[in-house]
Design a protein around this motif. Structure first.
Motif, mmCIF file in Angstrom:
data_model
loop_
_atom_site.group_PDB
_atom_site.id
_atom_site.type_symbol
_atom_site.label_atom_id
_atom_site.label_comp_id
_atom_site.label_asym_id
_atom_site.label_seq_id
_atom_site.Cartn_x
_atom_site.Cartn_y
_atom_site.Cartn_z
ATOM 1 N N GLU A 50 0.870 -1.175 0.000
ATOM 2 C CA GLU A 50 0.000 0.000 0.000
ATOM 3 C C GLU A 50 0.911 1.230 0.000
ATOM 4 O O GLU A 50 1.821 1.315 0.832
ATOM 5 N N PRO A 51 0.682 2.197 -0.875
ATOM 6 C CA PRO A 51 1.578 3.363 -0.947
ATOM 7 C C PRO A 51 1.259 4.416 0.102
ATOM 8 O O PRO A 51 0.989 5.582 -0.201
ATOM 9 N N ASN A 52 1.290 3.996 1.379
ATOM 10 C CA ASN A 52 0.971 4.908 2.474
ATOM 11 C C ASN A 52 2.132 5.044 3.453
ATOM 12 O O ASN A 52 1.950 5.425 4.600
ATOM 13 N N GLY A 53 3.324 4.723 2.999
ATOM 14 C CA GLY A 53 4.515 4.846 3.829
ATOM 15 C C GLY A 53 5.703 4.248 3.103
ATOM 16 O O GLY A 53 5.575 3.746 1.979
ATOM 17 N N TYR A 54 6.869 4.301 3.740
ATOM 18 C CA TYR A 54 8.083 3.742 3.158
ATOM 19 C C TYR A 54 8.212 2.263 3.529
ATOM 20 O O TYR A 54 7.678 1.814 4.549
ATOM 21 N N LEU A 55 8.922 1.522 2.707
ATOM 22 C CA LEU A 55 9.175 0.115 2.999
ATOM 23 C C LEU A 55 10.109 -0.023 4.196
ATOM 24 O O LEU A 55 11.036 0.771 4.369
ATOM 25 N N HIS A 56 9.871 -1.062 5.012
ATOM 26 C CA HIS A 56 10.734 -1.310 6.168
ATOM 27 C C HIS A 56 11.335 -2.716 6.081
ATOM 28 O O HIS A 56 11.105 -3.449 5.113
ATOM 29 N N ARG A 93 2.656 -4.409 -7.590
ATOM 30 C CA ARG A 93 1.325 -3.796 -7.659
ATOM 31 C C ARG A 93 1.081 -2.951 -6.422
ATOM 32 O O ARG A 93 1.226 -3.429 -5.294
ATOM 33 N N PHE A 94 0.712 -1.712 -6.629
ATOM 34 C CA PHE A 94 0.347 -0.839 -5.522
ATOM 35 C C PHE A 94 -1.140 -1.018 -5.236
ATOM 36 O O PHE A 94 -1.984 -0.748 -6.087
ATOM 37 N N ASP A 95 -1.454 -1.504 -4.030
ATOM 38 C CA ASP A 95 -2.853 -1.652 -3.628
ATOM 39 C C ASP A 95 -3.340 -0.312 -3.086
ATOM 40 O O ASP A 95 -3.368 -0.065 -1.876
ATOM 41 N N ASP A 96 -3.734 0.545 -4.015
ATOM 42 C CA ASP A 96 -3.999 1.958 -3.711
ATOM 43 C C ASP A 96 -5.489 2.234 -3.593
ATOM 44 O O ASP A 96 -6.094 2.899 -4.431
ATOM 45 N N THR A 97 -6.083 1.741 -2.503
ATOM 46 C CA THR A 97 -7.526 1.872 -2.307
ATOM 47 C C THR A 97 -7.903 2.961 -1.311
ATOM 48 O O THR A 97 -9.095 3.166 -1.066
ATOM 49 N N ASN A 98 -6.910 3.625 -0.734
ATOM 50 C CA ASN A 98 -7.196 4.647 0.289
ATOM 51 C C ASN A 98 -6.443 5.931 -0.032
ATOM 52 O O ASN A 98 -5.379 6.202 0.537
ATOM 53 N N PRO A 99 -6.962 6.751 -0.950
ATOM 54 C CA PRO A 99 -6.214 7.923 -1.405
ATOM 55 C C PRO A 99 -5.940 8.947 -0.314
ATOM 56 O O PRO A 99 -5.005 9.740 -0.436
ATOM 57 N N LYS A 149 -4.612 8.492 2.467
ATOM 58 C CA LYS A 149 -3.355 8.212 3.160
ATOM 59 C C LYS A 149 -2.200 7.920 2.210
ATOM 60 O O LYS A 149 -1.098 7.628 2.666
ATOM 61 N N GLU A 150 -2.450 8.022 0.913
ATOM 62 C CA GLU A 150 -1.435 7.632 -0.070
ATOM 63 C C GLU A 150 -0.812 8.865 -0.719
ATOM 64 O O GLU A 150 -1.395 9.943 -0.725
ATOM 65 N N ASP A 151 0.388 8.660 -1.265
ATOM 66 C CA ASP A 151 1.094 9.797 -1.853
ATOM 67 C C ASP A 151 2.078 9.299 -2.901
ATOM 68 O O ASP A 151 2.641 8.203 -2.764
ATOM 69 N N GLN A 152 2.316 10.120 -3.912
ATOM 70 C CA GLN A 152 3.287 9.781 -4.953
ATOM 71 C C GLN A 152 4.689 9.613 -4.372
ATOM 72 O O GLN A 152 5.497 8.819 -4.875
ATOM 73 N N GLU A 153 4.988 10.348 -3.315
ATOM 74 C CA GLU A 153 6.303 10.218 -2.661
ATOM 75 C C GLU A 153 6.547 8.779 -2.236
ATOM 76 O O GLU A 153 7.655 8.244 -2.400
ATOM 77 N N TYR A 154 5.525 8.140 -1.682
ATOM 78 C CA TYR A 154 5.673 6.767 -1.219
ATOM 79 C C TYR A 154 5.855 5.810 -2.402
ATOM 80 O O TYR A 154 6.647 4.858 -2.326
ATOM 81 N N ILE A 155 5.135 6.055 -3.479
ATOM 82 C CA ILE A 155 5.275 5.212 -4.673
ATOM 83 C C ILE A 155 6.700 5.276 -5.202
ATOM 84 O O ILE A 155 7.335 4.248 -5.475
ATOM 85 N N ASP A 156 7.224 6.492 -5.331
ATOM 86 C CA ASP A 156 8.590 6.660 -5.844
ATOM 87 C C ASP A 156 9.612 6.002 -4.924
ATOM 88 O O ASP A 156 10.565 5.355 -5.384
ATOM 89 N N ALA A 157 9.417 6.168 -3.603
ATOM 90 C CA ALA A 157 10.359 5.594 -2.639
ATOM 91 C C ALA A 157 10.331 4.070 -2.689
ATOM 92 O O ALA A 157 11.381 3.417 -2.596
ATOM 93 N N ILE A 158 9.154 3.485 -2.820
ATOM 94 C CA ILE A 158 9.034 2.025 -2.881
ATOM 95 C C ILE A 158 9.745 1.479 -4.111
ATOM 96 O O ILE A 158 10.484 0.484 -4.040
ATOM 97 N N LYS A 159 9.559 2.118 -5.248
ATOM 98 C CA LYS A 159 10.231 1.673 -6.474
ATOM 99 C C LYS A 159 11.753 1.787 -6.327
ATOM 100 O O LYS A 159 12.502 0.880 -6.724
ATOM 101 N N ARG A 180 3.173 3.751 13.272
ATOM 102 C CA ARG A 180 4.074 4.298 14.298
ATOM 103 C C ARG A 180 5.339 4.894 13.680
ATOM 104 O O ARG A 180 5.888 5.870 14.195
ATOM 105 N N LEU A 181 5.792 4.320 12.589
ATOM 106 C CA LEU A 181 6.923 4.930 11.894
ATOM 107 C C LEU A 181 6.549 6.323 11.397
ATOM 108 O O LEU A 181 7.341 7.269 11.493
ATOM 109 N N LYS A 182 5.341 6.446 10.885
ATOM 110 C CA LYS A 182 4.868 7.758 10.419
ATOM 111 C C LYS A 182 4.753 8.731 11.588
ATOM 112 O O LYS A 182 5.058 9.922 11.459
ATOM 113 N N GLN A 183 4.321 8.217 12.737
ATOM 114 C CA GLN A 183 4.235 9.069 13.919
ATOM 115 C C GLN A 183 5.615 9.585 14.324
ATOM 116 O O GLN A 183 5.777 10.760 14.679
#
Length: 554
Positions: free
Chosen positions: A36-42, A66-72, A74-84, A274-277
């Protein structure tokens, strides 16, 4: 005790995949990594990445991203780019272009209509709080919604009006009609669509209703022809719902879901919330802070892709779970850097040394190997009358077992001469600010026969050394289980105040002046370090400590 060998642990999915190929059930393996593109990979994602991409590679198949992007919201292009970026840095390339669940929104909507027409879905007007009350709990069955028996025609009309933006957020939801008395809470008429007036990073403002993760995930797998849908154990209770959708819709394929134990690493938090926090509240300096458990954080700290892949192999894939010692991860990076990192010297707490019997104008260019075992060439190190050593390498009143410089004592400078400490110069407060020594000109290279010096210390030339900043990173949390906070406290109370110590005015040998961002070194006697990917520049290096030299895991 001898150090442990790096051995790949078992993977219970390998024989399953092999059996499916042998039986002809599948002729080609297709897996997927669906963040889900709502944060960075850990680091927990790294285990799933290595598993999904690794199985596909081992058996000659493909792995989709595949980005499971069902919750816009909380999602952001920044996270998509970082995941890739993280995936490619880790050494993996997905099949074809990256995919998005939002690519399938039209098909998902059509399938939702199919469920309504079949009498297997209905529009519910219960508020979120009311729906939770009607759902029941683990010991009590749920109650049917008063809107459960709406006609097909009314449901089709209301669902179309939901899509047409006639209702506000939360006013209505589309739910599957399954079994409100099921012991599996996920089958108690789960939500298929919610009203959410939010701009989507891929579809723009086309939609104001968005499918739930559960309704999206399995059908997306089916559309893509995924053969083995691999996820963590918390989705095991969702599998009956995953299969219910596949059995009740005209999907092109029927993937099989398999679950494995997620990675639980001590002294580490992997909850994206919690990482986002930590980021949002300023407890760390961003998602790529080297203390974070994100892959971008490990990268900035100096971890190599190979060390993380090795660590995942060591952990293995099973269903038992358990807490993994972070020392295993540190062992993996030490093994990698021990073989690959160039050696250098950096004085973290400089103490000036004047070698009083060395000619003032003389400079000797000494050659030191860049690595004791690998052929990496040599670096030049000028030796002159004034040098720096670490302040901790001289003690006026030495503790027991101290093998470095003491008043009247001797130590060898790494790759250079033996020196003797003759006088400690102090300031008005009694602090040692300079050490005056003499050197033995006959001790360059191997010790002459009969000469014994116990201590070897590192040093840099005073004039030719480069000033640098060194950041000493330690574990972010003091507790091995930071998410299990005591009653009345928060995981934030476990933050280690010494997790970052910044040392300015350190002195590095001249060869480090042109260190490139992400270049890795072993600073002799200090640990493994990496030139910071953001802040380090040639001529003004900034070094992050990746890991100490001592290995605590065995």
């Amino acid at each position: 005790m001898s150090k442990p060998e790096i051995v790949a642990a078992s993977n219970f999915l390998r024989p399953i995949v092999q059996a499916d190929l042998d039986s002809g059930k599948h002729t080609k393996i297709i897996t997927r990594f669906p963040p889900e593109p709502n944060g960075y990979l850990h680091i927990g994602h790294a285990k799933s990445i290595c598993l999904n991409f690794g199985l596909a590679k081992e058996f000659g198949g493909e792995c989709n991203l595949r980005f499971d992007d069902t919750n816009p919201a909380k999602e952001d292009q920044e996270y998509i780019d970082a995941i890739k970026d993280d995936l490619q840095w880790l050494g993996f390339q997905w099949a074809g272009e990256e995919r998005y669940a939002s690519n399938y929104f039209d098909q998902l909507y059509a399938w939702a209509v199919e469920l309504i027409k079949a009498g297997k879905a209905y529009v519910c007007d219960l508020s979120p709080d009311e729906a939770r009350h009607y759902r029941g709990n683990l010991t009590e069955p749920g109650k049917n919604s008063p809107f459960r028996e709406r006609s097909v025609e009314e449901n089709l009309d209301l669902f179309a009006r939901m899509r047409a933006a006639e209702f506000p957020d939360g006013a209505r939801a589309l739910r599957a009609k399954i079994d409100m008395a099921s012991p599996n809470m996920n089958l108690r008429d789960p939500i298929l669509y919610r009203i959410r007036h939010a701009h989507h990073h891929q579809t723009g403002d086309k939609w104001c209703i968005y499918p739930s993760y559960d309704f999206t995930h399995g059908q997306s797998d089916a559309i893509e022809g995924i053969t083995h849908s691999i996820c963590t154990l918390e989705f095991e209770d969702h599998r009956p719902l995953y299969e219910w959708f596949l059995d009740n819709l005209p999907v092109p394929t029927k993937p099989r879901q398999y679950e494995f134990a997620r990675l639980n690493l001590n002294y580490t938090i992997t909850s994206k919330r919690r990482l986002k926090q930590l980021v949002d509240e300023g407890h760390v300096q961003g998602w790529d802070d080297p203390r974070m458990s994100t892959l971008s954080g490990y990268r900035r700290r100096g971890y190599t892709p190979g060390s993380i892949r090795t660590f995942c192999d060591m952990v293995g894939v099973n269903r038992a779970g358990g807490l993994v010692d972070i020392g295993m991860l540190e062992f993996a990076i030490r093994e990698d850097l021990d073989a690959s990192a160039s050696r250098a010297m950096c004085v973290l707490r400089p103490l000036k040394v004047v070698i009083t019997n060395y000619p003032e104008a003389q400079v000797e260019n000494l050659e030191l190997a860049r690595h004791p075992k690998q052929d990496m060439g040599v670096r030049q190190l000028p030796f002159a009358r004034e040098i720096y050593i670490d302040a901790g390498d001289f003690e006026e009143i030495p503790p027991a077992g101290f093998k470095r410089l003491i008043p009247g004592g001797e130590a060898r400078l790494r790759g250079s001469y033996v020196i003797r400490a003759d006088e400690a110069v102090k300031d008005a407060e009694g602090n040692i600010v300079e050490l005056r020594c003499t050197y033995d000109e006959n001790t360059l290279g191997k010790n002459p026969e009969g000469r014994k010096v116990k201590g070897v210390i590192h040093w840099v030339p005073a004039a030719a050394s480069v000033e640098c900043e060194v950041r000493l990173y330690d574990r972010l949390f003091r507790s091995p289980t930071p998410e299990k906070a005591e009653e009345g406290s928060s995981f934030l109370d476990n933050i280690n105040p010494e997790s970052l110590v910044v040392l300015k005015g350190c002195r590095a040998e001249p060869s480090l002046a042109q260190a490139q961002p992400e270049e890795r070194f072993q600073f002799e006697r200090e640990g493994y370090f990496c030139a910071d990917i953001k802040d380090s520049k040639p001529g003004a290096p900034v070094f992050n400590r990746t890991v100490t030299l001592r290995d605590s895991w065995a």
